[in-house]
Design a protein around this motif. Structure first.
Motif, mmCIF file in Angstrom:
data_model
loop_
_atom_site.group_PDB
_atom_site.id
_atom_site.type_symbol
_atom_site.label_atom_id
_atom_site.label_comp_id
_atom_site.label_asym_id
_atom_site.label_seq_id
_atom_site.Cartn_x
_atom_site.Cartn_y
_atom_site.Cartn_z
ATOM 1 N N LYS A 189 44.064 34.494 44.858
ATOM 2 C CA LYS A 189 43.575 34.918 46.178
ATOM 3 C C LYS A 189 43.362 33.669 47.022
ATOM 4 O O LYS A 189 42.689 32.731 46.595
ATOM 5 C CB LYS A 189 42.263 35.692 46.057
ATOM 6 N N ASP A 190 43.968 33.667 48.191
ATOM 7 C CA ASP A 190 43.822 32.545 49.119
ATOM 8 C C ASP A 190 44.133 31.202 48.464
ATOM 9 O O ASP A 190 43.450 30.195 48.677
ATOM 10 C CB ASP A 190 42.405 32.512 49.704
ATOM 11 N N VAL A 208 41.541 33.409 40.585
ATOM 12 C CA VAL A 208 40.232 34.056 40.516
ATOM 13 C C VAL A 208 39.982 34.711 39.154
ATOM 14 O O VAL A 208 38.839 34.995 38.807
ATOM 15 C CB VAL A 208 40.056 35.109 41.636
ATOM 16 N N GLU A 209 41.050 34.943 38.400
ATOM 17 C CA GLU A 209 40.891 35.546 37.078
ATOM 18 C C GLU A 209 42.165 35.347 36.270
ATOM 19 O O GLU A 209 43.267 35.365 36.822
ATOM 20 C CB GLU A 209 40.577 37.038 37.200
ATOM 21 N N ALA A 253 36.616 39.826 38.273
ATOM 22 C CA ALA A 253 36.466 39.390 39.658
ATOM 23 C C ALA A 253 36.516 40.584 40.613
ATOM 24 O O ALA A 253 37.250 41.548 40.378
ATOM 25 C CB ALA A 253 37.572 38.395 40.012
ATOM 26 N N GLU A 254 35.741 40.518 41.683
ATOM 27 C CA GLU A 254 35.711 41.617 42.653
ATOM 28 C C GLU A 254 37.087 41.835 43.275
ATOM 29 O O GLU A 254 37.490 42.971 43.524
ATOM 30 C CB GLU A 254 34.677 41.321 43.742
ATOM 31 N N VAL A 272 43.034 46.582 41.201
ATOM 32 C CA VAL A 272 43.165 47.642 40.206
ATOM 33 C C VAL A 272 42.893 48.997 40.835
ATOM 34 O O VAL A 272 43.638 49.967 40.622
ATOM 35 C CB VAL A 272 42.222 47.393 39.015
ATOM 36 N N GLU A 273 41.847 49.084 41.643
ATOM 37 C CA GLU A 273 41.497 50.351 42.284
ATOM 38 C C GLU A 273 42.587 50.790 43.254
ATOM 39 O O GLU A 273 42.938 51.967 43.322
ATOM 40 C CB GLU A 273 40.168 50.216 43.016
ATOM 41 N N SER A 274 43.150 49.848 43.973
ATOM 42 C CA SER A 274 44.233 50.159 44.906
ATOM 43 C C SER A 274 45.448 50.691 44.162
ATOM 44 O O SER A 274 46.082 51.664 44.594
ATOM 45 C CB SER A 274 44.603 48.907 45.699
#
Length: 266
Positions: A224-225, A229-230, A243-244, A250-252
């Motif tokens: 990310k950017d 992040v993970e 990570a948020e 995942v939700e998307s």
């Protein structure tokens, strides 16, 4: 032992903007790593840096070792020797990788002749075999065709054949199925999976689609950017993201899958 060892890779523009920030990753021979993130996260720039192909106006610092060769700061002559032999790339849109004015067979023949020293009938036979290996029908016809005379799915198979022709140790696949329709996309993923498994090749697979990455790779690194992040086992990340940002991805993906399932049921 690693085929690709990236340490502290940072990519900046000449006006000082940081596009990839202190990224590290490693891929062992035969291992598959997925690079996940939205458009603009730095995924594709990372793959270009691995091959020393960053556009003008961008510079890389840090360390990128590919099969023992330091890529960052290397002379173009050295990089030319590495590309195709140690690593090769398949891009999202094959028309950007294929010369529109050159027949398919000739484009395949160039790396085979240069890297493997093939000539004459032996070279022609190797071109046909390369097209057959990516499951293209009528390889002789395809070899005589120009890129615009074959379908998008066929062009992507040609691009894959070119990448695999010299049997590189690492295949970099940068969104290789995004431009294809769903059925052709599935066939292409199955083909990539089969061919790299047969050759025990390492893979760096770039995608914004978690489902695709989970299908092809063992581990995943989420960007990310321009930052990681993970990172971890891809199935673990899908089941229990930390990570948020990863949770949102995942939700998307789950919402999209549910929408497609609902549409199919109608």
């Amino acid at each position: 032992m690693t085929i690709l060892d990236v340490r502290g890779l940072t990519i900046r523009t000449t006006d000082g903007r940081t596009l990839v920030d202190d990224l590290s990753l490693a891929i062992a021979p035969g291992e598959r790593l997925g690079l996940i993130g939205e458009s603009g996260s730095g995924k594709s720039l990372t793959t270009l840096a691995v091959l020393g192909l960053l556009p003008d106006g961008m510079t890389a610092t840090g360390s990128v070792e590919l099969a023992g060769t330091q890529i960052v700061g290397a002379h173009e002559k050295l990089l030319t020797g590495v590309r195709g032999r140690d690593a090769a790339i398949v891009f999202q849109e094959p028309l950007t990788a294929l010369d529109p004015l050159m027949r398919v067979g000739r484009q395949l023949a160039e790396p085979l002749g240069r890297r493997r020293g093939l000539r004459g009938a032996e070279l022609k036979r190797a071109v046909a075999e390369a097209l057959e290996q990516v499951r293209l029908p009528e390889p002789d016809r395809i070899a005589r065709a120009f890129p615009h005379e074959i379908s998008g799915g066929q062009r992507q198979r040609v691009a894959l054949a070119m990448a695999l022709a010299c049997e590189p140790k690492l295949l970099i696949a940068d969104e290789p199925t995004t431009a294809l329709d769903v059925s052709v996309q599935s066939e292409m993923l199955d083909l990539i999976d089969t061919l790299v498994r047969e050759r025990d090749m390492a893979v760096l697979f770039v995608s914004h689609d978690l489902a695709v990455v989970a299908r092809i790779t063992d581990r995943a690194l989420v960007m990310k950017d321009g930052r990681a992040v993970e990172e971890g086992d891809v199935r673990q990340i899908v089941r229990d993201p930390r990570a948020e940002y990863t949770k949102a991805l995942v939700e998307s993906a789950r919402r999209l899958e549910s929408a497609l399932d609902l549409r199919s049921a109608r």
